[in-house]
Design an enzyme around this catalytic site. Structure first.
Site, mmCIF file in Angstrom:
data_model
loop_
_atom_site.group_PDB
_atom_site.id
_atom_site.type_symbol
_atom_site.label_atom_id
_atom_site.label_comp_id
_atom_site.label_asym_id
_atom_site.label_seq_id
_atom_site.Cartn_x
_atom_site.Cartn_y
_atom_site.Cartn_z
ATOM 1 N N CYS A 162 43.437 34.093 43.213
ATOM 2 C CA CYS A 162 43.118 34.421 44.719
ATOM 3 C C CYS A 162 43.143 33.959 45.894
ATOM 4 O O CYS A 162 43.489 32.169 44.964
ATOM 5 C CB CYS A 162 42.227 35.643 44.908
ATOM 6 N N THR A 163 41.992 33.495 46.934
ATOM 7 C CA THR A 163 41.364 32.575 47.530
ATOM 8 C C THR A 163 41.152 31.576 47.309
ATOM 9 O O THR A 163 40.002 30.795 47.434
ATOM 10 C CB THR A 163 40.950 33.333 48.802
#
Length: 226
Positions: free
Chosen positions: A103-104
């Site tokens: 993800c981030t």
């Protein structure tokens, strides 16, 4: 007996628990592997939901890792400007076999200078931020570029971890773990991607996420400007 694999995943305030716990479930099924949850200190760390986890090792006590992984979550905005975290990632990446994220978490790797010239994935809402770090944006669910392995948003963490197990050990081992977990996705709706979600759902989500995306981009530009 072969030397155990040392796998370390960061925990930090406001991490997304599934970004972390999906891969941890996969890695914990590996034979002859030590899985560490790492933070600056041994103290409870709250996720972006009600779950609170305790790190198993402080940065200072971490062994040299074969795999270093940064999950994502709202807390990655602060992590991108956290010198202690970035220094730890740079140090571990020098000898790690794989430098990874979900993800981030890829934005944190980018802020540490660890994705320059590498293809990388991230959550769909953060795709515009990743190229600021001289990374090459990939929209794959799991992106493998040399020893950088990055997953897309949240649920992609399981796919990421199974892919990484196939690289660390072999495909049959990854398939056995997948079978044990009964990881056989059959989502009830075809709304898990901006490419397939109904337009009104996507528009509402974009509107909801817009303030956070603006803050993230502001932080990214500030980091790059330095």
């Amino acid at each position: 007996m072969a030397t155990p694999l040392e796998i370390g995943l960061l925990v930090f305030p406001d991490f997304t628990q599934l970004d972390l716990t999906g891969p941890v479930q996969v890695f914990s099924s590996l034979p002859n592997a030590n899985v560490h949850l790492l933070w600056k200190r041994i103290e409870p760390v709250k996720s972006d939901g009600p779950i609170v986890l305790s790190p198993t090792k402080a940065f200072a006590d971490s062994p040299q890792l074969d795999v270093i992984c940064v999950p994502g979550g709202y807390g990655t905005d602060a992590l991108m400007e956290d010198g202690e975290v970035l220094a730890f990632l740079r140090q571990q990446s020098r000898e790690a076999a794989y430098v990874t994220s979900v993800c981030t978490g890829s934005l944190v790797l980018g802020a540490a200078g660890l994705l320059k010239g590498y293809r990388a994935a991230t959550h769909w809402s953060a795709r515009e931020a990743l190229p600021y770090f001289d990374a090459i944006l990939s929209e794959e669910r799991v992106c493998v570029d040399r020893n950088r392995v990055t997953g897309g948003g949240i649920t992609a963490g399981i796919d990421f971890a199974l892919t990484l197990v196939s690289l660390l050990v072999d495909r049959p081992t990854a398939e056995a773990i997948q079978l044990r977990m009964e990881y056989n996705p059959a989502p009830p709706f075809n709304a898990g991607s901006p490419d397939t979600a109904p337009r009104q759902v996507l528009a509402a989500m974009r509107e909801k996420m817009a303030p956070g995306q603006a803050r993230r981009l502001e932080a990214v530009r500030r980091i790059v400007a330095r």
